[in-house]
Design an enzyme around this catalytic site. Structure first.
Site, short mmCIF file in Angstrom:
data_model
loop_
_atom_site.label_atom_id
_atom_site.label_comp_id
_atom_site.label_asym_id
_atom_site.label_seq_id
_atom_site.Cartn_x
_atom_site.Cartn_y
_atom_site.Cartn_z
N HIS A 98 0.84 -1.21 0.00
CA HIS A 98 0.00 0.00 0.00
C HIS A 98 0.86 1.26 0.00
O HIS A 98 1.54 1.56 0.97
CB HIS A 98 -0.91 0.01 1.23
CG HIS A 98 -1.93 1.11 1.21
ND1 HIS A 98 -3.28 0.88 1.07
CD2 HIS A 98 -1.80 2.46 1.28
CE1 HIS A 98 -3.92 2.04 1.07
NE2 HIS A 98 -3.05 3.01 1.20
N HIS A 139 1.40 5.49 -1.94
CA HIS A 139 0.87 6.60 -2.75
C HIS A 139 2.04 7.26 -3.47
O HIS A 139 2.65 8.20 -2.97
CB HIS A 139 0.16 7.63 -1.86
CG HIS A 139 -1.10 7.09 -1.28
ND1 HIS A 139 -2.35 7.29 -1.85
CD2 HIS A 139 -1.32 6.31 -0.20
CE1 HIS A 139 -3.26 6.67 -1.13
NE2 HIS A 139 -2.67 6.06 -0.12
N GLN A 179 -9.83 9.63 -4.37
CA GLN A 179 -9.48 10.27 -3.09
C GLN A 179 -10.62 11.12 -2.52
O GLN A 179 -10.84 11.15 -1.31
CB GLN A 179 -8.23 11.15 -3.30
CG GLN A 179 -7.88 12.08 -2.16
CD GLN A 179 -7.04 11.42 -1.08
OE1 GLN A 179 -5.90 11.04 -1.31
NE2 GLN A 179 -7.61 11.27 0.10
N HIS A 188 -9.32 1.80 0.41
CA HIS A 188 -9.15 2.44 1.70
C HIS A 188 -10.49 2.21 2.41
O HIS A 188 -11.52 2.69 1.93
CB HIS A 188 -8.91 3.93 1.55
CG HIS A 188 -7.54 4.27 1.05
ND1 HIS A 188 -7.09 3.91 -0.18
CD2 HIS A 188 -6.52 4.94 1.66
CE1 HIS A 188 -5.84 4.36 -0.32
NE2 HIS A 188 -5.47 4.98 0.78
N GLU A 242 -11.05 3.90 7.29
CA GLU A 242 -9.83 4.54 7.83
C GLU A 242 -10.26 5.70 8.71
O GLU A 242 -10.16 6.87 8.34
CB GLU A 242 -8.91 5.03 6.71
CG GLU A 242 -7.56 5.50 7.26
CD GLU A 242 -6.63 6.10 6.22
OE1 GLU A 242 -7.04 6.21 5.05
OE2 GLU A 242 -5.51 6.48 6.59
N ASP A 296 2.57 3.19 2.83
CA ASP A 296 1.54 4.21 2.63
C ASP A 296 2.14 5.53 2.12
O ASP A 296 1.80 5.98 1.04
CB ASP A 296 0.73 4.45 3.92
CG ASP A 296 -0.65 5.02 3.65
OD1 ASP A 296 -1.01 5.21 2.47
OD2 ASP A 296 -1.39 5.29 4.62
ZN LIG Z 1 -3.43 5.06 1.54
#
Ligand SMILES: [Zn+2]
Length: 423
Positions: free
Chosen positions: A55, A57, A150, A208, A211, A307
């Site tokens: 995971h 970005h 997002q 996701h 979270e 992440d």
């Molecule tokens: Zn993430």
């Protein structure tokens, strides 16, 4: 190529690996050296399959300080900061940062990364940039991309159309963010829509999911349900799952078997969730990582992700999956011998299963991808963030580093320190 005298993660010592045509041909003790081939002495150090980050970005990585620094260090300021940065992004700069990060990754034996890419930008600038990066790094690193809405699949006006466009362009995995939709109902609806898109296209899913610190967030239950309904077992991942930390224990006792039955993988992001979750709490503060040992005990495959590295949400990090494993081990209190080994698995084999990597491992027939660590065991590798002495992909050496020793000049006690001997 012949690797001589390696220790393997399962504890076997004195093992040789014979590599031919990019694959591991034979694994065993005292193999004959190949005619004219390269022989590498592993000197008893730990040979592991490469690290895998389940995971990440990559569209935001190494953007620390652009256009300003996250002063509070909170998730909300991070999201606001990403919103400020997005219109300023250029494809060239994004590609340059991503390639630089991939260099860091390879140097540390990290040869497969699943990266989410924000699709809530009608230009799909980050998507195009990371597709180009995926192609550029393909000879040395597996980059898997997730179409990530997002700003919310249903909450952001063009997200659903953009997500389909991103998949049409070749993005690998369907992403989502159900807890960020306007309502629980919208969140559940986004999970249904996204799982159906994945089923239609034969793709994997990685969302996701939950979270937050909200004990009533229930999207993982919905994700398990649609996985089961659509026959997507083994192809779906719930990332973060931090609300599980705060959920009612009775409910979790019902939830864990549902996740296991649906074959949904879980990803914890220890570095990020220990810093971002629990921020609305006074004392005692919740730890905000999902229930890793309990998921594993229920038969759920759990991987760890990095992440973020030096981006709007996290100003630290270096692409070192052993740092991720160490943080996960501490936060989840996985200090039993089995628990510590499970944390090593979470950044290697478990994450490889999540990505669905072909030929991953150290058995005969697997791809000749591995990393030699200056440690004698997986636990020691975590303890020392062990130096990566050698990184090999397809039988080709991609990186080499010298053993770490410190020359001491102490009055009356000169000598060298090799930290691996301090057992
Ligand atoms: Zn993430």
């Amino acid at each position: 190529m012949l690797i001589r005298n390696a220790t393997l993660p399962d504890g076997r010592t004195g093992i040789d690996l014979f590599v031919q045509a990019g694959r591991i041909a034979v694994v065993g003790p005292a193999l004959a050296a190949p005619e004219g081939g390269e022989v590498i002495d592993a000197a008893g150090w730990l040979l592991s399959p490469p690290f895998v980050d389940a995971h990440f970005h990559m569209d935001a990585t190494l953007s620390y300080g652009l256009p300003r620094i996250n002063q509070s260090g909170t998730l909300l300021e991070g999201i606001a900061l990403w919103g400020e940065l997005k219109p300023l992004l250029t494809e060239e700069a994004l590609i340059e940062r991503a390639l630089q990060y991939c260099d860091w990754a390879v140097a540390q034996g990290l040869l497969a990364i699943r990266s989410h890419v924000d699709i809530c930008d009608d230009r799909l600038l980050a998507v195009r940039a990371l597709l180009a990066v995926r192609q550029r790094v393909a000879p040395y690193l597996d980059l898997q991309l997730v179409a990530f809405p997002q700003d919310g699949l249903l909450r952001s006006p063009n997200a659903l159309a953009n997500l389909r466009r991103a998949l049409d362009l070749g993005v690998d995995v369907v992403g989502g963010i159900p807890h960020f939709e306007r309502t629980m109902v919208d969140g559940a609806e986004s999970v249904r829509l996204l799982c159906e898109i994945a089923a239609e296209r034969g793709l994997r899913v990685d969302m996701h999911c939950d979270e937050s610190d909200d004990p009533l967030s229930r999207h993982i239950e919905t994700l398990a349900f649609h996985t089961q309904r659509l026959g997507l077992q083994g192809r779906v991942t719930g990332s973060h799952l931090t609300s599980m930390h705060s959920m009612d224990n009775y409910y979790v006792s019902k939830l864990l078997p549902l996740i296991a039955e649906a074959g949904v993988h879980a990803v914890a992001n220890p570095l990020i969730n220990i810093t971002l979750q629990g921020r609305h709490d006074s004392y005692p503060k919740r730890r905000g990582m999902t229930r890793v040992p309990e998921l594993l005990a229920a038969g759920v495959n759990v991987g760890f992700g990095h992440d973020c590295v030096m981006d709007p949400w996290y100003s630290l990090g270096a692409g070192d999956m052993l740092e991720v494993a160490a943080m996960g081990l501490h936060v989840a209190q996985m200090t039993s011998s089995a628990g510590m080994h499970q944390c090593f698995d979470a950044v290697t084999v478990n994450s490889a299963r999540i990505l669905g990597l072909e030929g991953y491992g150290l058995e005969a027939g697997c791809r000749a991808d591995f990393v030699l660590l200056q440690a004698r065991s997986p636990v020691e590798a975590i303890r020392l963030r062990a130096p990566r002495l050698l990184v090999v992909r397809g039988g080709q050496v991609l990186a080499r580093a010298p053993e770490r020793r410190v020359a001491l000049n102490l009055p009356g006690r000169p000598g060298a320190v090799d930290f691996t001997l301090q057992r």
